[in-house]
Design an enzyme around this catalytic site. Structure first.
Site, mmCIF file in Angstrom:
data_model
loop_
_atom_site.group_PDB
_atom_site.id
_atom_site.type_symbol
_atom_site.label_atom_id
_atom_site.label_comp_id
_atom_site.label_asym_id
_atom_site.label_seq_id
_atom_site.Cartn_x
_atom_site.Cartn_y
_atom_site.Cartn_z
ATOM 1 N N GLY A 175 115.979 14.512 -76.265
ATOM 2 C CA GLY A 175 115.464 13.444 -77.461
ATOM 3 C C GLY A 175 115.715 13.798 -78.658
ATOM 4 O O GLY A 175 115.471 13.447 -79.955
ATOM 5 N N GLY A 233 115.787 11.043 -81.508
ATOM 6 C CA GLY A 233 114.265 10.779 -82.073
ATOM 7 C C GLY A 233 114.190 11.159 -83.480
ATOM 8 O O GLY A 233 114.844 11.852 -84.182
ATOM 9 N N ASP A 245 118.826 12.279 -68.742
ATOM 10 C CA ASP A 245 117.589 11.637 -68.464
ATOM 11 C C ASP A 245 116.680 12.890 -67.976
ATOM 12 O O ASP A 245 117.019 13.296 -67.078
ATOM 13 C CB ASP A 245 117.404 10.438 -67.505
ATOM 14 C CG ASP A 245 116.006 10.012 -67.325
ATOM 15 O OD1 ASP A 245 115.244 10.771 -67.671
ATOM 16 O OD2 ASP A 245 115.932 8.957 -67.002
ATOM 17 N N TYR A 270 98.914 10.161 -73.459
ATOM 18 C CA TYR A 270 99.718 11.005 -74.187
ATOM 19 C C TYR A 270 99.041 12.483 -74.273
ATOM 20 O O TYR A 270 99.786 13.665 -74.063
ATOM 21 C CB TYR A 270 100.263 10.555 -75.467
ATOM 22 C CG TYR A 270 101.139 11.206 -76.311
ATOM 23 C CD1 TYR A 270 102.179 11.684 -76.083
ATOM 24 C CD2 TYR A 270 100.262 11.798 -77.604
ATOM 25 C CE1 TYR A 270 102.887 12.566 -76.828
ATOM 26 C CE2 TYR A 270 100.968 12.617 -78.634
ATOM 27 C CZ TYR A 270 102.614 13.203 -78.217
ATOM 28 O OH TYR A 270 103.070 13.869 -79.018
ATOM 29 N N LYS A 314 99.813 16.290 -72.886
ATOM 30 C CA LYS A 314 100.076 17.250 -73.876
ATOM 31 C C LYS A 314 99.227 18.607 -73.475
ATOM 32 O O LYS A 314 99.886 19.823 -73.435
ATOM 33 C CB LYS A 314 100.090 17.136 -75.117
ATOM 34 C CG LYS A 314 101.112 16.215 -75.886
ATOM 35 C CD LYS A 314 102.436 17.047 -75.709
ATOM 36 C CE LYS A 314 103.542 16.101 -76.160
ATOM 37 N NZ LYS A 314 104.936 16.836 -75.977
HETATM 38 N N1 SER Z 1 102.792 11.512 -83.938
HETATM 39 C C1 SER Z 1 102.267 11.585 -82.737
HETATM 40 C C2 SER Z 1 101.674 10.278 -82.387
HETATM 41 O O1 SER Z 1 101.237 9.413 -83.131
HETATM 42 C C3 SER Z 1 101.340 12.623 -82.472
HETATM 43 O O2 SER Z 1 101.760 13.817 -81.854
HETATM 44 O O3 SER Z 1 101.721 9.998 -81.217
#
Ligand code: SER
Length: 314
Positions: free
Chosen positions: A7, A10, A52, A141, A145
């Site tokens: 990443g 990013g 990837d 997400y 996590k």
């Molecule tokens: N900055 C991230 C988000 O907004 C949070 O870990 O998805």
């Protein structure tokens, strides 16, 4: 030491790769990305590779080819993109992490695998959220996590993989714009202030979230990786705090520096995500176990952001 950053193109990756190259030497830090072209300074500053993390054989070849012993695994799908495409989010964030952990186990690598304030959700105390608390997120997400933290700790206890991680708050930086996150408004607002002197914010004015300036986030990341293993009671799930402010307080801070700046508020679907996250974080475990202490508050960050963006954007 031979380091790989996944990443690397990013928001965190570009800053972290640069800092790691300064610290350990340009040739010792490999920047890995998937489809985003690498920013020029990353591409020209040291080794780069396309790969990837969901392709374990391809990833193994990269790791073998460069004889990687330490991985900063930043490749991930963030919260807002994760709600548009939960399947992709699961695949990259969990199958990808599983591949990274398996290869780390086989190669004896050290790992940094970040977590997020997205592990929290309804039922978590909103203010000064403790280290040990309810983890019942409502986003894909957040689910990846929470599972990711558990998976990392499992690999530490079962296989002795030295994997460490931080629950990053919203990160604010000027070098590379974030994509697909809920806290992105706290970066966009500075860009739009400099470019157009106005911003339409996608969360309500009273939305308060934990945030941090990138130099603090990078310093914390390196400090955690430098900490002696014996001093750590936690591994992959450190609460990590810098500052907390509402979207209105952020807009006011910019107005004080940019006369005539106008911010309006038009909440969209990301408001629900923001509402499910805490206002502020108790990071005493990080300060006790590896000496964490932030340097930037809202004022100091705003001065630095605006100065750098004015230069960058002309
Ligand atoms: N900055 C991230 C988000 O907004 C949070 O870990 O998805």
């Amino acid at each position: 030491m031979m380091i790989l950053v996944t990443g690397a193109a990013g928001q965190i990756g570009t800053d972290l790769t640069t800092t790691l190259r300064e610290k350990f030497g340009n040739q010792n830090v490999v920047a890995m990305g998937r489809k985003t072209p690498m920013p020029k300074d990353i591409a020209e500053g040291g080794p780069c590779v396309m790969g990837d993390v969901t392709d374990i054989e391809g990833y193994r070849k990269i790791v073998d080819g460069y004889q990687i012993d330490t991985v900063y695994h930043l490749a991930a799908i963030l919260s807002a993109t994760g709600e548009s495409n939960p399947q992709l989010c699961y695949d990259v964030n969990l199958n990808g992490l599983y591949n990274i952990l398996e290869v780390a186990k086989d190669h004896g690598q050290r790992l940094f695998c970040p977590s997020s304030i997205a592990v929290f959700g309804p039922g978590t105390p909103l203010e000064n959220t403790p280290q040990e608390t309810v983890l019942k997120p409502t986003t894909m997400y957040g689910v990846t996590k929470v599972a990711g933290e558990l998976l990392c700790d499992y690999y530490f206890h079962k296989y002795g993989v030295d994997v460490r991680g931080i629950r990053y708050p919203g990160l604010i930086s000027w070098k590379t714009r974030p994509t697909g996150g809920t806290t992105d408004y706290a970066v966009e607002i500075y860009y739009e202030a400099v470019l157009n002197n106005r911003y339409e914010c996608f969360v309500r004015a009273d939305t308060k979230l934990p945030m941090m300036y990138m130099p603090d986030a990078i310093k914390g990341t390196l400090d955690l990786m430098d900490a002696p293993l014996e001093s750590l009671k936690h591994h992959s799930d450190f609460n990590f705090a810098g500052m907390s402010f509402s979207a209105q307080e952020l807009a006011d801070c910019i107005s004080a520096r940019m006369p005539g700046f106008e911010c309006t508020f038009k909440p969209d679907s990301r408001q629900n995500i923001a509402d499910s996250w805490p206002d502020s974080i108790d990071d005493s475990a990080a300060s006790e176990e590896w000496g964490w202490k932030p340097s930037y508050d809202l004022e100091k960050m705003s001065d630095d952001m605006l100065e750098n963006l004015k230069r960058k954007l002309g």
